[in-house]
Design an enzyme around this catalytic site. Sequence first.
Site, PDB file in Angstrom:
ATOM      1  N   GLY A   1       2.413   2.208  10.813  1.00  0.00           N
ATOM      2  CA  GLY A   1       3.360   3.307  10.654  1.00  0.00           C
ATOM      3  C   GLY A   1       4.096   3.676  11.940  1.00  0.00           C
TER       4      GLY A   1
ATOM      5  N   SER B   1       3.317  -2.159  10.393  1.00  0.00           N
ATOM      6  CA  SER B   1       4.764  -2.209  10.593  1.00  0.00           C
ATOM      7  C   SER B   1       5.404  -3.554  10.246  1.00  0.00           C
ATOM      8  CB  SER B   1       5.132  -1.791  12.021  1.00  0.00           C
ATOM      9  OG  SER B   1       4.751  -0.445  12.243  1.00  0.00           O
TER      10      SER B   1
ATOM     11  N   HIS C   1      -9.658   0.975   4.882  1.00  0.00           N
ATOM     12  CA  HIS C   1      -8.361   1.173   5.547  1.00  0.00           C
ATOM     13  C   HIS C   1      -8.573   2.145   6.709  1.00  0.00           C
ATOM     14  CE1 HIS C   1      -4.294   2.498   6.341  1.00  0.00           C
ATOM     15  NE2 HIS C   1      -3.882   1.390   5.747  1.00  0.00           N
TER      16      HIS C   1
ATOM     17  N   GLY D   1       2.791  -1.150   4.342  1.00  0.00           N
ATOM     18  CA  GLY D   1       2.833   0.268   3.987  1.00  0.00           C
ATOM     19  C   GLY D   1       4.262   0.726   3.758  1.00  0.00           C
TER      20      GLY D   1
ATOM     21  N   GLU E   1      -5.469  -5.004  10.669  1.00  0.00           N
ATOM     22  CA  GLU E   1      -4.421  -3.995  10.856  1.00  0.00           C
ATOM     23  C   GLU E   1      -4.677  -3.217  12.142  1.00  0.00           C
ATOM     24  OE1 GLU E   1      -2.497  -2.736   6.899  1.00  0.00           O
ATOM     25  OE2 GLU E   1      -4.347  -1.625   7.076  1.00  0.00           O
TER      26      GLU E   1
ATOM     27  N   ASN F   1       0.864  -1.188   0.000  1.00  0.00           N
ATOM     28  CA  ASN F   1       0.000   0.000   0.000  1.00  0.00           C
ATOM     29  C   ASN F   1       0.896   1.232   0.000  1.00  0.00           C
ATOM     30  OD1 ASN F   1      -1.825   2.025   0.521  1.00  0.00           O
ATOM     31  ND2 ASN F   1      -2.341   1.335   2.596  1.00  0.00           N
TER      32      ASN F   1
ATOM     33  N   LYS G   1       0.111   4.281  -0.352  1.00  0.00           N
ATOM     34  CA  LYS G   1      -0.537   5.469   0.234  1.00  0.00           C
ATOM     35  C   LYS G   1      -0.298   6.691  -0.659  1.00  0.00           C
ATOM     36  CE  LYS G   1      -0.199   3.273   4.699  1.00  0.00           C
ATOM     37  NZ  LYS G   1      -0.171   3.386   6.148  1.00  0.00           N
TER      38      LYS G   1
ATOM     39  N   GLU H   1      -6.994   4.587   7.748  1.00  0.00           N
ATOM     40  CA  GLU H   1      -6.817   6.019   7.435  1.00  0.00           C
ATOM     41  C   GLU H   1      -8.059   6.572   6.752  1.00  0.00           C
ATOM     42  OE1 GLU H   1      -3.048   5.507   5.443  1.00  0.00           O
ATOM     43  OE2 GLU H   1      -2.186   4.933   7.372  1.00  0.00           O
TER      44      GLU H   1
HETATM   45  P1  PGA Z   1       2.727   0.250   7.685  1.00  0.00           P
HETATM   46  O1  PGA Z   1       1.279   0.468   7.043  1.00  0.00           O
HETATM   47  O2  PGA Z   1       3.284  -1.017   7.127  1.00  0.00           O
HETATM   48  O3  PGA Z   1       3.516   1.460   7.275  1.00  0.00           O
HETATM   49  O4  PGA Z   1       2.538   0.161   9.172  1.00  0.00           O
HETATM   50  C1  PGA Z   1       0.396  -0.597   6.844  1.00  0.00           C
HETATM   51  C2  PGA Z   1      -0.898  -0.112   6.239  1.00  0.00           C
HETATM   52  O5  PGA Z   1      -1.346   0.982   6.606  1.00  0.00           O
HETATM   53  O6  PGA Z   1      -1.499  -0.784   5.394  1.00  0.00           O
END
Ligand code: PGA
Length: 254
Positions: free
Chosen positions: A173, A213, A95, A234, A167, A9, A11, A97
């Site tokens: 993140g 992460s 997601h 991500g 998630e 992803n 983003k 976000e």
């Molecule tokens: P991250 O994000 O691997 O940076 O933690 C995962 C995601 O939001 O899908």
Amino acid sequence: MRRKIIAGNWKMNTILAEATDLAKAISSGVNPEKSTVIFFPPFPFLQNVREVIANASNFSIGAQNLSSKEGGAYTGEVSAKMLTSIDMEYVLVGHSERREYFNEGDNILFEKLNQSFENGLKPIFCCGEPLGERSSGNHVQYVGDQIRNVLFLLTPQQLNSTIIAYEPIWAIGTGQTASPEQAQEMHLLIRDVLKEKFEPEMVESISILYGGSVNAGNALSIFGQKDVDGGLVGGASLKVNDFLDIIKAMESIG
Ligand code: PGA
């Protein structure tokens, strides 16, 4: 056997040249045999990235979002039909976000899932609890409700073409990943909740990805869990060597 999936992803990152370079470097750096690798680039680069991976087997592509509406006067929105017209195969729905910054709740997410199915897109439905729910011990109830409130409204056939991503928001993140045991516990829980409503055999065939992460160092231990069928990655999906190592970790598991 459940399909193993590694999804990247991206983003709101990359410009055109970076997006195509990233897709080129990754798709020429590994030949996935047991897993499907899916890129989720920003909307403007979907076609370009699709062309890069056109001849790379087991690489696929999807959009990070879609409109809950079929079409019409919705300035700035992108419909499912538009996405299938440029050969997109997958789409992320729900997601954290999108839920948090764009107020997407259960009703909208259900409409988005419906738009996906009507237009032949395979959704990856994301769920996961915020830190407060984890600290207060309410995460099982919280994630169970995210599943019940939306996925229980699907037909068995629709659920069958859905991929799920667990998630935990506190791990996205932050560099603070769920332990392999925590991931396994929640994936098993999601499967058990789905079995309240759907045929157990069908539920067993649904891929559930872990996200939050994931990196080259922790991928193997997380993917090694019985109910973890891959990852939604991500930050590490933007780094060629890290993402290649994550794909190789998945491939190394029998
Ligand atoms: P991250 O994000 O691997 O940076 O933690 C995962 C995601 O939001 O899908």
